[in-house]
Structure formats: structure tokens, C-alpha cells
Design an enzyme around this catalytic site. Structure first.
Site, PDB file in Angstrom:
ATOM      1  N   ASP A 135      81.128  39.596 -19.703  1.00 15.62           N
ATOM      2  CA  ASP A 135      81.386  38.443 -20.562  1.00 15.62           C
ATOM      3  C   ASP A 135      80.798  37.191 -19.908  1.00 15.62           C
ATOM      4  O   ASP A 135      81.001  36.944 -18.704  1.00 15.62           O
ATOM      5  CB  ASP A 135      82.896  38.269 -20.750  1.00 15.62           C
ATOM      6  CG  ASP A 135      83.212  37.189 -21.776  1.00 15.62           C
ATOM      7  OD1 ASP A 135      83.143  37.494 -22.969  1.00 15.62           O
ATOM      8  OD2 ASP A 135      83.526  36.054 -21.363  1.00 15.62           O
ATOM      9  N   ASN A 143      77.120  26.073 -25.038  1.00 12.91           N
ATOM     10  CA  ASN A 143      76.873  25.696 -26.437  1.00 12.91           C
ATOM     11  C   ASN A 143      77.093  24.206 -26.659  1.00 12.91           C
ATOM     12  O   ASN A 143      76.315  23.533 -27.353  1.00 12.91           O
ATOM     13  CB  ASN A 143      77.784  26.498 -27.365  1.00 12.91           C
ATOM     14  CG  ASN A 143      77.261  27.893 -27.659  1.00 12.91           C
ATOM     15  OD1 ASN A 143      76.059  28.137 -27.608  1.00 12.91           O
ATOM     16  ND2 ASN A 143      78.157  28.813 -27.951  1.00 12.91           N
ATOM     17  N   HIS A 148      73.504  25.369 -29.550  1.00 12.62           N
ATOM     18  CA  HIS A 148      73.670  26.793 -29.855  1.00 12.62           C
ATOM     19  C   HIS A 148      72.382  27.589 -29.687  1.00 12.62           C
ATOM     20  O   HIS A 148      72.429  28.788 -29.391  1.00 12.62           O
ATOM     21  CB  HIS A 148      74.208  26.962 -31.280  1.00 12.62           C
ATOM     22  CG  HIS A 148      75.644  26.547 -31.415  1.00 12.62           C
ATOM     23  ND1 HIS A 148      76.690  27.369 -31.070  1.00 12.62           N
ATOM     24  CD2 HIS A 148      76.209  25.386 -31.820  1.00 12.62           C
ATOM     25  CE1 HIS A 148      77.833  26.756 -31.289  1.00 12.62           C
ATOM     26  NE2 HIS A 148      77.577  25.533 -31.743  1.00 12.62           N
ATOM     27  N   ASP A 152      72.003  30.948 -27.606  1.00 16.97           N
ATOM     28  CA  ASP A 152      71.360  32.202 -28.011  1.00 16.97           C
ATOM     29  C   ASP A 152      70.413  32.702 -26.925  1.00 16.97           C
ATOM     30  O   ASP A 152      70.343  33.907 -26.644  1.00 16.97           O
ATOM     31  CB  ASP A 152      70.596  32.016 -29.320  1.00 16.97           C
ATOM     32  CG  ASP A 152      71.524  31.832 -30.512  1.00 16.97           C
ATOM     33  OD1 ASP A 152      72.733  32.108 -30.382  1.00 16.97           O
ATOM     34  OD2 ASP A 152      71.030  31.405 -31.583  1.00 16.97           O
ATOM     35  N   GLU A 178      80.011  36.521 -26.836  1.00 14.47           N
ATOM     36  CA  GLU A 178      79.245  36.565 -25.592  1.00 14.47           C
ATOM     37  C   GLU A 178      79.639  37.769 -24.734  1.00 14.47           C
ATOM     38  O   GLU A 178      79.476  37.760 -23.518  1.00 14.47           O
ATOM     39  CB  GLU A 178      79.449  35.263 -24.806  1.00 14.47           C
ATOM     40  CG  GLU A 178      80.883  34.985 -24.390  1.00 14.47           C
ATOM     41  CD  GLU A 178      81.693  34.233 -25.433  1.00 14.47           C
ATOM     42  OE1 GLU A 178      82.718  33.657 -25.055  1.00 14.47           O
ATOM     43  OE2 GLU A 178      81.285  34.226 -26.618  1.00 14.47           O
TER      44      GLU A 178
END
Length: 266
Positions: A135, A143, A148, A152, A178
Site C-alpha cells: 500500500d 494527490n 491526481h 496516477d 493505492e
């Protein structure tokens, strides 16, 4: 009325002419043998009858043969086109099948495909294996701080680290947000620990820079090992519990079967 082609008309004319010749020849040979004279109405009937009978009949027959030939060729062409369409459809179905199993952002398997594969493997599995859950740490800050789109890119960096670390026989993918899952086939504890630490290190070292600023990126990993038949849900819960401990223990570390290993030095 049907339209007669030049080829059909020529063939019908040849056959009709041959019929007339044959009819006249028979008349000239047979009538004298019977004591008659091949002249007058009998002679002209030998000419007229083939013309009115053989002409239309052969024209119709050759025309129908030509029509059937064209239809057969058209059907053959349609069959070829249909086979091409079937082949294209099979490719589309295969592409859709692959897309339905893949996570569009990272290229790994999606949650459904991963758990489906585990459920298929688990009942008859033999030997050692390990399940990893990784994670991203402080992903919300990435973010919020970088946007964002950068988030990504961070996920793609994690996916690349995992993809480079595992073998083709191993399973990996994104199970949501994530969070990533990795199933290592026929792996020893030593190999599982080495792969988990390799992933962790590769993520930390990922060269993700935005506007001259390096994006801080790390992962916490929970690892649960198994030997033989296993329950995918129970194994997932164990790894998820170890991931929670890794998060609680300071992040950027690995908890393997309840023991913390491989922390990155500050």
C-alpha cells in the site's frame, strides 16, 4: 423477362444450331429409308421444331446455370467475409476478456481477476507460497500536493516495481485505490522476503520528479506465507493484518508473518 448474357446466348445458339443440323440430318436419312421424300412440310418441320423447342430450352438452361454459378460464387465470397468477421470477432472477444481482467491504469490484474485466480489455485495448491499486500504511504498527500495525475504516475511507478520483481508464474495486480496484491507461486520464505524488500526499495528509489521536486514515494507491505492448500480469504486477511502493522509501525517497511523486516533507514 430475364436478361440473357452474351455468353449464354452464344452457347444456346450453338446448341440450337447443332439440334437443327441433327434434326435435318435425321430427316434426310430416315425419311428415304421409310420410302418418303425429305421435302415439303416434313423438311421444314425438322428445321422449325428444334428452333422453337431447343432454342428457348437451352437458353433458359444455360441462363439458370449461369445464375446458379454467380450465386454460388457470391455465397463463397460471403462465406469468406463471414470467416473474416468471425476471426475479427474472436480477436475482439479476446481483447475484451483481457481488458475485463486488467487494471487500466497499471496494467496489472484487477481485483476480480486476482481473487478468481486465487480461488482456482487454492483448493489443490501444493508447496510453499506467499501473499503480499503493498500500500502506498501517504498517498493522499501526493494527490493533494502534486495533483491526481502525478498520483496516477506514482501508482504506475509502484506497478512497475512489482512487475519487475516477480516472475511470469506469479500473480500481481491492483486491488483498489493505492493497494496492490502479489501472489508468489512456489516460493521460499527467503525469496518472498527478498522480493518484498526489492519492491519496497525500488519504489523508494523511483525517479518521480515534478517541477524539479522529487515526489516522496514509499510502500508498506504485509506478507503472509502458506504451505499447501489454503483459503484465499484467510490468507488475504493475514496479509492485510500484517500490512496494518507495517503502517502502524512507521510505514516504508515490511511485516512478514507478524515480524517486521527490511525497514528503509531514515
Amino acid at each position: 423477362m430475364f436478361r440473357v448474357s452474351r455468353k449464354t446466348a452464344l452457347k444456346a445458339a450453338i446448341v440450337t444450331g447443332a439440334s437443327v443440323v441433327a434434326s435435318v440430318s435425321i430427316c434426310l436419312l430416315l425419311v428415304p429409308m421409310l420410302g418418303g421424300h425429305p421435302d415439303g412440310p416434313g423438311f421444314w418441320m425438322s428445321v422449325f421444331c428444334p428452333l422453337v423447342i431447343a432454342g428457348p430450352a437451352t437458353t433458359w438452361q444455360f441462363h439458370q446455370t449461369e445464375v446458379i454459378g454467380r450465386q454460388r460464387d457470391e455465397i463463397a465470397r460471403m462465406h469468406v467475409e463471414l470467416e473474416d468477421m468471425h476471426a475479427e470477432l474472436r480477436l475482439l472477444h479476446e481483447d475484451l476478456r483481457i481488458r475485463a481482467r486488467r487494471d487500466a491504469l497499471t496494467g496489472g490484474l484487477n481485483r476480480g481477476a486476482l481473487f478468481s485466480a486465487l480461488e482456482e489455485i487454492a483448493p489443490s495448491y501444493e508447496g510453499p507460497a506467499a501473499l503480499l499486500i503493498a500500500d502506498a504511504d501517504h498517498f493522499k498527500k501526493i494527490n493533494d500536493g502534486f495533483g491526481h495525475l502525478v498520483g496516477d504516475e506514482a501508482l504506475r511507478s509502484i506497478a512497475a516495481a512489482i512487475s519487475n520483481a516477480v516472475d511470469d508464474n506469479d500473480l500481481w495486480g491492483r486491488i483498489g485505490g493505492e493497494e496492490f496484491l502479489v501472489f508468489l507461486h512456489a516460493t521460499t520464505r527467503t525469496r518472498a522476503a527478498a522480493i518484498a524488500d526489492g519492491i519496497r526499495r525500488a519504489v523508494v528509489e523511483a525517479d518521480l520528479v515534478v517541477d524539479g521536486r522529487k515526489v516522496p514515494l514509499s510502500v508498506s507491505i504485509g506478507v503472509a506465507s502458506v504451505n499447501g492448500v489454503f483459503d484465499p480469504v484467510d490468507l488475504f486477511r493475514q496479509a492485510d493484518d500484517y500490512l496494518y502493522r507495517a503502517k502502524s509501525g512507521g510505514r516504508d517497511c515490511i511485516v512478514f508473518d507478524g515480524l517486521e523486516v527490511g525497514r528503509q533507514p531514515a
